[in-house]
Design an enzyme around this catalytic site. Structure first.
Site, PDB file in Angstrom:
ATOM      1  N   GLY A 148      -2.794  -4.481-101.097  1.00 21.70           N
ATOM      2  CA  GLY A 148      -2.471  -5.354-102.770  1.00 21.70           C
ATOM      3  C   GLY A 148      -1.563  -4.349-103.997  1.00 21.70           C
ATOM      4  N   GLY A 194      -8.696  -2.084 -96.324  1.00 25.83           N
ATOM      5  CA  GLY A 194      -7.317  -2.306 -96.413  1.00 25.83           C
ATOM      6  C   GLY A 194      -6.696  -3.498 -97.386  1.00 25.83           C
ATOM      7  CB  CYS A 195      -8.025  -6.486 -98.477  1.00 30.71           C
ATOM      8  SG  CYS A 195      -8.257  -7.119 -97.017  1.00 30.71           S
ATOM      9  CB  THR A 196      -8.026  -2.079-101.784  1.00 30.70           C
ATOM     10  OG1 THR A 196      -9.555  -2.988-102.343  1.00 30.70           O
ATOM     11  CG2 THR A 196      -7.870  -1.181-103.221  1.00 30.70           C
TER      12      THR A 196
END
Length: 150
Positions: free
Chosen positions: A45, A40-42
């Site tokens: 970003g 999710g963070c990738t």
């Protein structure tokens, strides 16, 4: 909203010290995320990275913030080719200032973690947008629309 955000200084990738006061005159997007190099963070970003030029045209800088170390951030930024810096907040000073650390639950275990949240600070240092419990899909576009409306 519309309150002035308290000044802060934080360490970021590229051996930078980010100071909110030094960013006056441009909008600032701070997006808080749980952990480098997770799916999710990738995605989040990458979504902000894809719109980076459009944010810059709106005189807006973007910073991702998590508790990960600068070394972890440098690897994550490099691997993903992010055109913006990542702020390391291991002592949770920034996380506490923006109240993004809350109890979470994973596989039945409770723990304190960063709740995915984004804040839009205008050129005068005032908080103009706040998104909490963010769902990644479409979020970066939503933030960009808010910037355009300033």
């Amino acid at each position: 909203m519309n309150r002035v955000v308290a000044d802060f200084t934080a360490d970021a990738t590229g051996d930078k010290k980010i100071r909110l006061k030094d960013l006056r005159g441009q909008n600032v997007v701070l997006y808080f995320y749980p952990k480098d190099s997770t799916p999710g963070c990738t995605t989040e970003g990458r979504d902000f990275a894809a719109l980076h030029a459009k944010f810059r045209r709106q005189d807006t800088v973007i910073f991702g913030v998590s508790r990960d170390s600068i070394a972890s951030h440098e690897k994550f930024k490099e691997k993903q080719g992010f055109p913006f810096d990542l702020i390391s907040d291991p002592d949770e000073k920034l996380c506490k200032q923006f109240d993004v650390i809350h109890e979470k639950s994973l596989y039945g275990k409770k723990f304190l973690g960063i709740v995915r949240s984004t804040f839009l600070i205008d050129a005068d240092g005032k908080l103009r947008g706040e998104w909490r419990k963010v769902k990644v899909k479409g979020h970066a576009e939503e933030v960009l629309e808010a910037v355009k409306a300033l």
